[in-house]
Write a protein that holds these residues in place. Sequence first.
Motif, PDB file in Angstrom:
ATOM      1  N   LEU B 404      34.470  -6.205  -0.640  1.00 53.36           N
ATOM      2  CA  LEU B 404      33.117  -6.760  -0.519  1.00 53.36           C
ATOM      3  C   LEU B 404      32.494  -7.158  -1.830  1.00 53.36           C
ATOM      4  N   ILE B 405      32.636  -6.351  -2.983  1.00 50.60           N
ATOM      5  CA  ILE B 405      32.450  -7.189  -4.167  1.00 50.60           C
ATOM      6  C   ILE B 405      33.412  -7.953  -4.307  1.00 50.60           C
ATOM      7  N   VAL B 406      34.614  -8.249  -4.429  1.00 52.39           N
ATOM      8  CA  VAL B 406      35.336  -9.082  -4.602  1.00 52.39           C
ATOM      9  C   VAL B 406      35.428 -10.633  -3.942  1.00 52.39           C
ATOM     10  N   ASN B 407      35.445 -10.001  -2.409  1.00 48.17           N
ATOM     11  CA  ASN B 407      35.760 -11.042  -2.086  1.00 48.17           C
ATOM     12  C   ASN B 407      34.241 -12.565  -1.514  1.00 48.17           C
ATOM     13  N   ALA B 408      33.253 -11.376  -1.451  1.00 48.54           N
ATOM     14  CA  ALA B 408      31.619 -11.993  -2.173  1.00 48.54           C
ATOM     15  C   ALA B 408      31.316 -12.804  -2.831  1.00 48.54           C
ATOM     16  N   ILE B 409      31.556 -12.163  -4.807  1.00 49.77           N
ATOM     17  CA  ILE B 409      31.551 -13.246  -5.478  1.00 49.77           C
ATOM     18  C   ILE B 409      33.060 -14.256  -5.414  1.00 49.77           C
ATOM     19  N   ALA B 410      33.753 -14.244  -4.986  1.00 55.17           N
ATOM     20  CA  ALA B 410      35.085 -15.213  -4.851  1.00 55.17           C
ATOM     21  C   ALA B 410      34.398 -16.252  -3.799  1.00 55.17           C
ATOM     22  N   ALA B 415      32.944 -21.761  -3.233  1.00 52.82           N
ATOM     23  CA  ALA B 415      31.182 -22.317  -2.098  1.00 52.82           C
ATOM     24  C   ALA B 415      31.060 -23.344  -3.530  1.00 52.82           C
ATOM     25  N   ALA B 416      30.121 -22.710  -4.554  1.00 57.25           N
ATOM     26  CA  ALA B 416      29.152 -23.678  -5.434  1.00 57.25           C
ATOM     27  C   ALA B 416      30.480 -24.891  -6.750  1.00 57.25           C
ATOM     28  N   THR B 425      35.480 -14.041 -12.479  1.00 54.57           N
ATOM     29  CA  THR B 425      34.858 -13.382 -13.639  1.00 54.57           C
ATOM     30  C   THR B 425      33.816 -12.264 -13.412  1.00 54.57           C
ATOM     31  N   THR B 426      32.647 -12.050 -12.484  1.00 50.00           N
ATOM     32  CA  THR B 426      31.769 -11.521 -12.404  1.00 50.00           C
ATOM     33  C   THR B 426      32.340 -10.534 -11.961  1.00 50.00           C
ATOM     34  N   SER B 427      33.235 -10.890 -10.776  1.00 46.32           N
ATOM     35  CA  SER B 427      33.575  -9.183  -9.808  1.00 46.32           C
ATOM     36  C   SER B 427      34.705  -8.412 -11.328  1.00 46.32           C
TER      37      SER B 427
END
Lengths: 74, 475
Positions: B404-410, B415-416, B425-427
């Motif tokens: 969830l963490i890795v996919n949502a942030i990627a 999208a950005a 990086t954030t993950s």
Amino acid sequence: MTTDRDPAPADSGPGRPSAPGEIPLAPGDGSAGGGSPDTGRYTTLMVLAWAWVGLPFAYGVYELFQKLTQLFGG
Amino acid sequence: MTMAGEVSRTPVSPTSPGFLSRSRTVAPPAWSRWLVPPAALSVHLAIGQAYAWSVFKPPLESSLGLTGTASALPFQLGIVMLGLSAAFGGTLVERKGPRWAMFVSMTCFSSGFLLSALGVATRNYWLVVLGYGLVGGIGLGIGYISPVSTLIKWFPDRPGMATGIAIMGFGGGALIASPWSSQMLDAFGTGTDGIAKAFLVHGLVYAVFMSVGVLLVRVPPDGWLPRGWTPAKAAARPLITTADVSARNAIRTPQFWCLWIVLCFNVTAGIGILEKAAPMIRDFFSATATPVAAGAAAGFVALLSLANMTGRIVWSSTSDLIGRKNMYRVYLGAGALFYLVIALAGNSSKPLFIICALGILSFYGGGFATVPAYLKDLFGTYQVGAIHGRLLTAWSIAGVLGPLIVNAIADAGKAAGRSGPTLYTTSLYIMIGLLVVGFLANELIRPVNPVHHERPAGALTRPEPPLATSQGDAR
């Protein structure tokens, strides 16, 4: 392979824990001596048992290395 | 409990305990403890097939007209059932014994395939979900914990190595099933008939394969110890107790919940990479002079599987030498450093990225394999299988949290309009944070308060404090 087991008499109930520091120690080597029929039987069983799980595992590792060789070895 | 020698010689009468009962599995004289790991492996190598479910996804999607989400549901339900059945069935497994547990696992896992075969043959998708996910998932959970307690009792001198062998088998199961299932689909075809036949063969072959474990598994007689080894010798090390704690009491201790956090965050950090390994390495090096092709990314995934499996036996065995607490310091501390290197190096070095990822995945596998021995150190062998089952709820949470963490942030990064290493990086920094929290939780683990210890039968006084009471020591 070893057969380092020492069966000990059990007087506690099934699944009951022993007292801390009071786990009964084995009174001696109760395993069958070398050359007994049991030893030979269990050696054969040992070979068969490990082959039963070892051969499929070896097949899986072989297939993995095939994949890696194809991908990185050309 | 009946003595070992008596069990093998006593004729079976109508009033004798059943073949699956614990008392009928007490080892006869001359039985070697080295016969128990193959019994455990025959179960774990089979149920490890779950990680190879993806082989069936594309054929199921094309033949039954399913989406990717729908074809993943049998596997996802299976993993949820693994956690639930391990957590709620652990005490029953302890009471009924390993042969009963392995038999239940064999029956459920094989029946799951047979039901799925029927489901595909009749084009009934929900029968596949019910069969593989619900029924088969119970087989996964009961099978996963079935040999743990028995192995620890046979190998009190090397519990890390013993459970490492079995839990390595769970990783190895996918190595076997993935090519085997693919070859079967090639032979039978990828239509509904072909998939149904493949499921049928899987169910039958796994039933035969696992039945050897059912027949072979033995528990040691009460009081059995390896020659020349005494509990007091092991308990001279800090954190290792000779006392016993029940599963019910264990979950009331801070030690259990510290270890729950340790396992959850170590698994979250590993599964975050494992689940997204192929797209991750491609994204990382997409803007470099040597981008990673799809085939090479698949090879990277295979390498990670190998690291995951090897870590289970190597690190778990190492924990017998350096102590469980030190081993988790390595998993969590060095794991955080590996993540930091990946975050700082970015796409500057592919070998460095691969080495760090392999290290993290080996620690992920090692974390799974070492935890039963850590539980045994803290809570004794009395109900270690049941305690292990309850701890595996951490796996269920981590299985959702990591991806969830890795996919949502990627996804948000894409999208950005971002690309390359910045997608992750954030993950990576979140994973470092989780590993640091896990490291601190591991540091907080102390010997269990004697108030939680089981009292020996007939004892009227409070139990003595454990031999290992040196607060804060690390082995």
